[in-house]
Design an enzyme around this catalytic site. Structure first.
Site, PDB file in Angstrom:
ATOM      1  N   GLY A  56       0.842  -1.198   0.000  1.00  5.82           N
ATOM      2  CA  GLY A  56       0.000   0.000   0.000  1.00  5.82           C
ATOM      3  C   GLY A  56       0.873   1.242   0.000  1.00  5.82           C
ATOM      4  CB  CYS A  83       5.321  -3.971   0.765  1.00  4.33           C
ATOM      5  SG  CYS A  83       6.101  -2.341   0.666  1.00  4.33           S
ATOM      6  CE1 TYR A  84       0.059   0.985   5.328  1.00  9.97           C
ATOM      7  CE2 TYR A  84      -1.265  -1.011   5.505  1.00  9.97           C
ATOM      8  CZ  TYR A  84      -1.033   0.312   5.848  1.00  9.97           C
ATOM      9  OH  TYR A  84      -1.902   0.961   6.700  1.00  9.97           O
ATOM     10  CG  HIS A 170       6.036  -5.423  -3.984  1.00 15.70           C
ATOM     11  ND1 HIS A 170       4.699  -5.332  -3.660  1.00 15.70           N
ATOM     12  CD2 HIS A 170       6.614  -4.284  -3.519  1.00 15.70           C
ATOM     13  CE1 HIS A 170       4.469  -4.184  -3.035  1.00 15.70           C
ATOM     14  NE2 HIS A 170       5.617  -3.537  -2.934  1.00 15.70           N
ATOM     15  CD  GLU A 172       3.299  -8.245  -5.283  1.00 16.88           C
ATOM     16  OE1 GLU A 172       2.886  -7.131  -4.939  1.00 16.88           O
ATOM     17  OE2 GLU A 172       4.049  -8.943  -4.545  1.00 16.88           O
ATOM     18  CG  ASP A 228     -15.299 -11.209 -22.437  1.00 18.44           C
ATOM     19  OD1 ASP A 228     -14.290 -11.933 -22.429  1.00 18.44           O
ATOM     20  OD2 ASP A 228     -15.247  -9.966 -22.424  1.00 18.44           O
ATOM     21  CE  LYS A 369     -11.356  -9.816 -23.067  1.00 25.41           C
ATOM     22  NZ  LYS A 369     -12.660  -9.769 -23.745  1.00 25.41           N
TER      23      LYS A 369
END
Length: 513
Positions: A56, A83-84, A170, A172, A228, A369
């Site tokens: 954050g 992190c945060y 991070h 990710e 979709d 998607k």
């Protein structure tokens, strides 16, 4: 949909929160984002296998800094703070967090200093991605420091007994070398996930749920021709067969020859014997002089639903409407973050008007998607449907800035067709997430022959992306752009200038409106 295993991501406003979701799903584990205001009751109801606190932008000591209920640490559910999220764990459990002189942003080296479950099989030294101005200077009691970096004496901590873990970097972000391994350690070593969230399992569960929900009712589906709605229709048809009534509405806002071509493909390739409605006149008459993009979306959405209601009344026992709403639509339209704003509304998000008697079936409301494409492949849908670029629900109306009319639509259709055909001819179509042309509400001076012209400016847009949440502009060769520009200006009456949009998302969005 009920999921056998869920990793709950609690969002504290990080720009990388959606990336955490994607990394977990890539490991075949379902994950979902909730705001930090989520109640303990809701968490208990969801029964997650694990919880991740995102990063954050704020300091844990700021006024109005996002917080979490203390009770979350007593649920016995494994927690990973990023992190945060790490700093919040430290603060809430009586550790110490301090502002630092040397802030860490970007790549840095992390060193593992103690055996650890969260860092199992991670190299002793590896590059990680940092983005912080505070540090944990003292971990809470019962936690051990398992990794350090040059400017972070506490780079990773863990309390294996309480199953609470934290990393300052991070994992990710792809710049973190061992990030995937760390996330997989949390999922499989700590949370004991099975990793059975696959397209095939998604299909079988969806079919089961749709059958149970629908019973003997009839269902209508809006077939736009996009990925979709096409995949949604094939999935729902697999569940309920002839109870599905597919309708394609030509809004007059489609690309060149699109309605005609996709209508033929629906029937011949997908066995979706659909009803074709030409409602272009009503849409264009209602859009006359409408300039505001949000108002355009509302007019188109309301007209779309109205036309649908009229068609639905021709059939008995129609109780449901299928929509191809995606997870990014939900994230962008319904504020997921505590402090986020609505960027734009999507005409298929937020439910239906109260007066409408149809209930929604949104099988892809939880999917990105590319996940829908994977479901489509598992359903054996031909590549020409699966690989189509995304197309906005309001169609070309949001690619003509300000008011829409037939003349502008025809100009844009021709220019867009030239652009897309050139991309396909150069074998670039599948390397690009989305490509299109935008007709700008400005005219500029030009010279054609010996005559002065005063005509429209056309913008070309092409981006690469994984899920539409972030995007980069595609670096065409200058010769390609020159040829496309010349062809458009020479062949499309009404355009005398072509520009190429080199904005990324963020800060821009992919569409212009």
């Amino acid at each position: 949909m009920q999921h056998s295993e869920l990793i709950l991501i609690i969002d504290f406003g990080s720009q990388f929160t959606q990336l955490i979701t994607r990394r977990i799903r890539e490991a075949n584990v379902y994950s979902e984002i909730f705001p930090h205001t989520i109640s303990i009751e809701k968490i208990k109801e969801l029964k997650p296998k694990g919880i991740i606190f995102s990063g954050g932008p704020m300091s844990v000591y700021d006024d109005n800094a996002p917080d979490i209920y203390d009770e979350i640490f007593k649920l016995g559910i494994p927690i990973l703070g990023i992190c945060y999220g790490l700093q919040l764990i430290a603060k809430k459990l009586n550790g110490k967090v301090e502002k630092v002189d040397d802030r860490e942003y970007g790549r840095t080296e992390c060193e593992v200093i103690s055996p650890s479950i969260i860092l199992k099989d991670v190299k002793p030294k590896s590059v990680v991605w940092m983005s912080h101005g505070d540090n944990v200077s003292k971990p809470p009691a019962g936690f051990k420091i398992v990794a350090v970096s040059n400017h972070s004496p506490v780079c990773a901590i863990e309390n294996s007994e309480k199953q609470i873990f934290g990393v300052q970097f991070h994992p990710e972000v792809h710049h973190t070398e061992e990030g995937e391994k760390i996330i997989r350690n949390f999922l499989f070593e700590i949370c004991k996930c099975n990793g059975d969230w696959t397209p095939e399992n998604f299909i079988s569960k969806s079919i089961e749920e749709i059958k149970m929900r629908v019973g003997d009712a009839n269902v209508i589906c809006a077939l736009s021709g996009g990925v979709d709605s096409t995949v949604a229709a094939v999935l729902v048809k697999k569940a309920i067969g002839e109870q599905l009534i597919c309708i394609h509405i030509d809004t007059g806002l489609m690309r060149k020859n699109e309605s005609k071509e996709i209508s033929e493909l629906f029937n011949s390739r997908l066995n979706l014997n659909h009803i074709h409605i030409d409602a272009s006149e009503i849409f264009l008459s209602r859009l006359k002089d409408v300039e505001d993009p949000e108002l355009k979306r509302k007019v188109i959405g309301n007209t779309f639903i109205e036309v649908f209601e009229t068609e639905a009344k021709k059939f008995k026992n129609v109780q449901f409407l299928v929509q191809g709403t995606l997870y990014p639509d939900v994230i962008e339209s319904v504020s997921v973050k505590g402090a986020s704003v609505t960027i734009k509304t999507h005409h298929n998000v937020g439910g239906l008007p109260e007066k409408m008697n149809l209930r929604l079936i949104e099988p892809f409301r939880e999917l990105f998607k590319d996940e829908v494409r994977n479901v489509g492949r598992a359903l054996k849908i031909p590549p020409e449907f699966i690989e189509r670029h995304p197309f906005p629900g309001p169609g070309l109306a949001v690619r003509i800035l300000r008011a829409v009319d037939k003349q502008k639509l025809d100009i844009l259709r021709e220019a867009d067709d030239i652009f897309i055909k050139a991309i396909k001819k150069s074998n670039l179509y599948n390397k690009i997430w989305q490509a299109f042309a935008v007709l700008l509400p400005i005219q500029s001076v030009g010279v054609m022959g010996d005559a002065r012209t005063y005509e429209y400016v056309l913008a070309l847009r092409a981006v690469t992306s994984v899920d539409g949440m972030t995007a980069d502009w595609y670096p065409f060769e200058p010769d390609f752009l020159a040829e496309v520009s010349n062809t458009i200006i020479n062949k499309v009456r009404g355009i005398n200038r072509v520009v190429y949009d080199i904005s990324s998302k963020p800060p821009a969005t992919i569409e212009w409106e």
